[in-house]
Design an enzyme around this catalytic site. Sequence first.
Site, PDB file in Angstrom:
ATOM      1  N   ASP A  65      40.127 -32.183 -42.783  1.00 27.23           N
ATOM      2  CA  ASP A  65      38.910 -31.743 -42.608  1.00 27.23           C
ATOM      3  C   ASP A  65      37.848 -32.296 -43.057  1.00 27.23           C
ATOM      4  OD1 ASP A  65      39.383 -30.653 -39.791  1.00 27.23           O
ATOM      5  OD2 ASP A  65      40.344 -28.762 -40.897  1.00 27.23           O
ATOM      6  N   GLU A  79      32.645 -39.063 -36.353  1.00 24.76           N
ATOM      7  CA  GLU A  79      33.203 -39.377 -35.224  1.00 24.76           C
ATOM      8  C   GLU A  79      33.176 -39.216 -34.013  1.00 24.76           C
ATOM      9  OE1 GLU A  79      38.386 -38.543 -36.777  1.00 24.76           O
ATOM     10  OE2 GLU A  79      38.250 -37.229 -35.427  1.00 24.76           O
ATOM     11  N   ASP A  98      33.535 -34.825 -39.835  1.00 25.09           N
ATOM     12  CA  ASP A  98      34.808 -34.693 -38.525  1.00 25.09           C
ATOM     13  C   ASP A  98      34.639 -33.339 -38.329  1.00 25.09           C
ATOM     14  OD1 ASP A  98      37.742 -35.018 -37.673  1.00 25.09           O
ATOM     15  OD2 ASP A  98      38.268 -33.548 -39.357  1.00 25.09           O
TER      16      ASP A  98
END
EC number: 3.1.21.10
Length: 173
Positions: A139, A67, A8
């Site tokens: 996160d 991502e 992430d």
Amino acid sequence: MTIILGIDPGSRVTGYGLIRQQGRQLTYVASGCIRTVVDDMPTRLKLIYAGVSEIITQFKPDFFAIEQVFMAKNPDSALKLGQARGVAIVAAVNQDLEVFEYAARQVKQTVVGTGAAEKAQVQHMVRSLLKLSANPQADAADALAIAITHCHLSQNVLRMSEGRLNLARGRLK
């Protein structure tokens, strides 16, 4: 048995999560955050690159999932996020890992069941799916969710390709 590294990305905090997949069984391996406490962007990018490279060297994942960039309200933030993604991707490619990218909504849809899920919902589902004793940091939970998404979607693609192969041979399962 395969190990999937989910990332992430962020210019200040980059979450990472590793899971092991054996058949349909997912097992937690490790997770955490690469925190960049310096102000200048080139040094932050260097720290992200070094951190991701170290994780890859230590855990030797088979797959790398990250991502995708979303259009943020602030263009400057989107550019910084893109740079952080870029150095993480370069760290993976430099160690011969294929890169898989997933949209945030796709990750939330896969893990929670709705693309509009809140961070707390993602944390809860990651905790539940991986049988963790506590919610991972936000996160890190997002990174684990990205890895989980890769497992689920790659299994679906494999099943679909096997189905096409069986159809091509004149058999239907």
